[in-house]
Design an enzyme around this catalytic site. Sequence first.
Site, PDB file in Angstrom:
ATOM      1  N   HIS A 193       0.404   4.976  -6.331  1.00  0.00           N
ATOM      2  CA  HIS A 193       1.446   4.503  -5.786  1.00  0.00           C
ATOM      3  C   HIS A 193       1.425   6.347  -5.669  1.00  0.00           C
ATOM      4  O   HIS A 193       1.979   6.947  -5.997  1.00  0.00           O
ATOM      5  CB  HIS A 193       2.695   3.945  -6.782  1.00  0.00           C
ATOM      6  CG  HIS A 193       3.844   3.881  -5.691  1.00  0.00           C
ATOM      7  ND1 HIS A 193       3.962   4.352  -4.552  1.00  0.00           N
ATOM      8  CD2 HIS A 193       4.437   2.634  -5.672  1.00  0.00           C
ATOM      9  CE1 HIS A 193       4.960   3.580  -4.088  1.00  0.00           C
ATOM     10  NE2 HIS A 193       5.861   2.652  -5.206  1.00  0.00           N
TER      11      HIS A 193
ATOM     12  N   LYS B 171      -4.793 -16.983  11.956  1.00  0.00           N
ATOM     13  CA  LYS B 171      -5.844 -17.400  12.440  1.00  0.00           C
ATOM     14  C   LYS B 171      -7.211 -17.193  12.190  1.00  0.00           C
ATOM     15  O   LYS B 171      -8.078 -17.100  12.946  1.00  0.00           O
ATOM     16  CB  LYS B 171      -5.365 -17.075  13.611  1.00  0.00           C
ATOM     17  CG  LYS B 171      -4.401 -17.304  14.521  1.00  0.00           C
ATOM     18  CD  LYS B 171      -4.188 -16.689  16.213  1.00  0.00           C
ATOM     19  CE  LYS B 171      -2.734 -16.505  16.260  1.00  0.00           C
ATOM     20  NZ  LYS B 171      -2.337 -15.465  17.806  1.00  0.00           N
TER      21      LYS B 171
ATOM     22  N   ARG C  20       1.356  -0.695   2.439  1.00  0.00           N
ATOM     23  CA  ARG C  20       1.164  -1.108   0.725  1.00  0.00           C
ATOM     24  C   ARG C  20       0.153  -2.609   0.822  1.00  0.00           C
ATOM     25  O   ARG C  20       0.854  -3.786   1.922  1.00  0.00           O
ATOM     26  CB  ARG C  20       2.546  -2.029   0.357  1.00  0.00           C
ATOM     27  CG  ARG C  20       2.939  -2.269  -0.764  1.00  0.00           C
ATOM     28  CD  ARG C  20       4.160  -2.620  -1.734  1.00  0.00           C
ATOM     29  NE  ARG C  20       4.479  -1.335  -2.160  1.00  0.00           N
ATOM     30  CZ  ARG C  20       5.397  -1.035  -2.932  1.00  0.00           C
ATOM     31  NH1 ARG C  20       6.221  -2.016  -3.463  1.00  0.00           N
ATOM     32  NH2 ARG C  20       6.223  -0.504  -3.168  1.00  0.00           N
TER      33      ARG C  20
ATOM     34  N   ARG D 134      12.773  -0.597  -1.640  1.00  0.00           N
ATOM     35  CA  ARG D 134      12.825   0.575  -1.760  1.00  0.00           C
ATOM     36  C   ARG D 134      12.258   1.555  -0.752  1.00  0.00           C
ATOM     37  O   ARG D 134      11.622   2.497  -0.137  1.00  0.00           O
ATOM     38  CB  ARG D 134      13.308   1.325  -3.387  1.00  0.00           C
ATOM     39  CG  ARG D 134      14.120   1.636  -3.827  1.00  0.00           C
ATOM     40  CD  ARG D 134      13.715   1.133  -5.547  1.00  0.00           C
ATOM     41  NE  ARG D 134      13.063   0.322  -5.476  1.00  0.00           N
ATOM     42  CZ  ARG D 134      14.084  -0.942  -5.269  1.00  0.00           C
ATOM     43  NH1 ARG D 134      15.116  -0.604  -6.013  1.00  0.00           N
ATOM     44  NH2 ARG D 134      14.192  -2.162  -5.715  1.00  0.00           N
ATOM     45  N   THR D 135      10.790   1.510  -0.584  1.00  0.00           N
ATOM     46  CA  THR D 135       9.579   2.012  -0.263  1.00  0.00           C
ATOM     47  C   THR D 135       9.455   1.937   0.916  1.00  0.00           C
ATOM     48  O   THR D 135       9.808   2.851   1.415  1.00  0.00           O
ATOM     49  CB  THR D 135       7.446   1.544  -1.560  1.00  0.00           C
ATOM     50  OG1 THR D 135       8.429   1.897  -2.368  1.00  0.00           O
ATOM     51  CG2 THR D 135       7.164   2.214  -0.907  1.00  0.00           C
TER      52      THR D 135
HETATM   53  C1  NCD Z   1       7.150  -0.132  -8.125  1.00  0.00           C
HETATM   54  C2  NCD Z   1       6.195  -0.124  -7.071  1.00  0.00           C
HETATM   55  O1  NCD Z   1       6.214  -1.369  -6.425  1.00  0.00           O
HETATM   56  O2  NCD Z   1       5.196   0.229  -7.780  1.00  0.00           O
HETATM   57  N1  NCD Z   1       8.582   0.352  -7.572  1.00  0.00           N
HETATM   58  C3  NCD Z   1       8.633   1.211  -6.442  1.00  0.00           C
HETATM   59  O3  NCD Z   1       7.885   1.063  -5.727  1.00  0.00           O
HETATM   60  N2  NCD Z   1       9.712   2.174  -6.581  1.00  0.00           N
HETATM   61  C4  NCD Z   1       7.688  -0.536  -9.231  1.00  0.00           C
HETATM   62  C5  NCD Z   1       7.586  -1.402  -9.399  1.00  0.00           C
HETATM   63  O4  NCD Z   1       7.597  -2.707  -8.828  1.00  0.00           O
HETATM   64  O5  NCD Z   1       8.289  -1.866 -10.946  1.00  0.00           O
END
Ligand code: NCD
Length: 361
Positions: free
Chosen positions: A172, A118, A139, A89-90
């Site tokens: 997040h 490496k 991320r 999703r993200t």
């Molecule tokens: C969340 C995350 O990755 O923190 N998902 C997201 O980004 N929509 C929540 C999750 O993984 O449960």
Amino acid sequence: MLGNFRNLPKKWDEFHALPIKDRARFFYSADRIYHTIFAQQFDRKQLERMSDLATCIRKVAKTRSGMDFLQGLLSHKRAMLYFQQPSTRTFLSFYAACQILGLKPAEVRSAETSSEIKGETPEDSVRTFSSFFDVIIMRHPEANFAEKIAWLLSRTERPVPVINAGSGKDQHTTQALLDIYTLVRSFEDRGGIDGKTIVFCGDLKRGRTARSLAQLLTNFDNVKMYFVAPPELQIEDDITTYLTERGYFNEKVYALRDVVETADAVYMTRIQDEWDVAGETKKLDLTAFNFKTEYLSLLKPTGVIMHPLPRRKEIAIEVDSDPRAVYWRQVRNGMWMRVALLASTFNRDKAILEHFEMTNG
Ligand code: NCD
């Protein structure tokens, strides 16, 4: 070097020991947020500005000519999506947001395909990206990694904005922005977020979305927050202290049934068992933390059900068809909010608002 970065502490430990408000100050450039790292960087004015911008973008994007306009805004820029944790999703939401603005996206999605195999440090990898790209969206499983990179790049001759797309169990930030936008839209005709009761439910200890959103809600007046989780997965004290110090009602609850009737929004989350050390959550009875179909008759007619997704069993599928289930709209809001964030990072917000005025005014 950009103005605010000049006095940046030279040592990471020294920088990181500063109160969050002071660290946030360094992540500004002129009048705008340059690095988007933690939720506490956003105040009410900024949240309202971002929500308005997301709405304008959503409306402009409805026509072919509007889309053509948006695509010209950042067609001279390139984005690196560096995702070292699973994400659909993200990742796709940022990818689509880049496409909408003409910003060309590239990706590194695992350490195995980068030079980290490496022996390169992740810090050097990201610094390499900054030589080729104009923004880094990242991320990472480590809580402070995005912040460290923002600090590191700010001290170089070629800083580029860093956007935190999820860091460890901690923050997040962009999810919290889209959650605020979803609440703003849901309560549009009911006086906005002020005075509302938000019920968080699920794995609140390791779910970073709930942590970031709870912090952002302190930008609004008289918001009440209930945290529903088994004792093992309850929200941590740093968050409840943060809320209490700022005068926000907050209470830990141990069954969703007990508070579902008082909720203006129920924010469901999944159990984050990827953080388990020895399968400990498998032993927990989680039935009291699921949104059951029968709760629909208890929820206020104006209440909404949210979820950052992915969902497991915590919301019965039958709930999806109820108009108060807004989690699929929430996903789409995420894309518009990320377009708004990227546009604002690159100082294109004014151009969008002017275009909107011209075509819809
Ligand atoms: C969340 C995350 O990755 O923190 N998902 C997201 O980004 N929509 C929540 C999750 O993984 O449960």
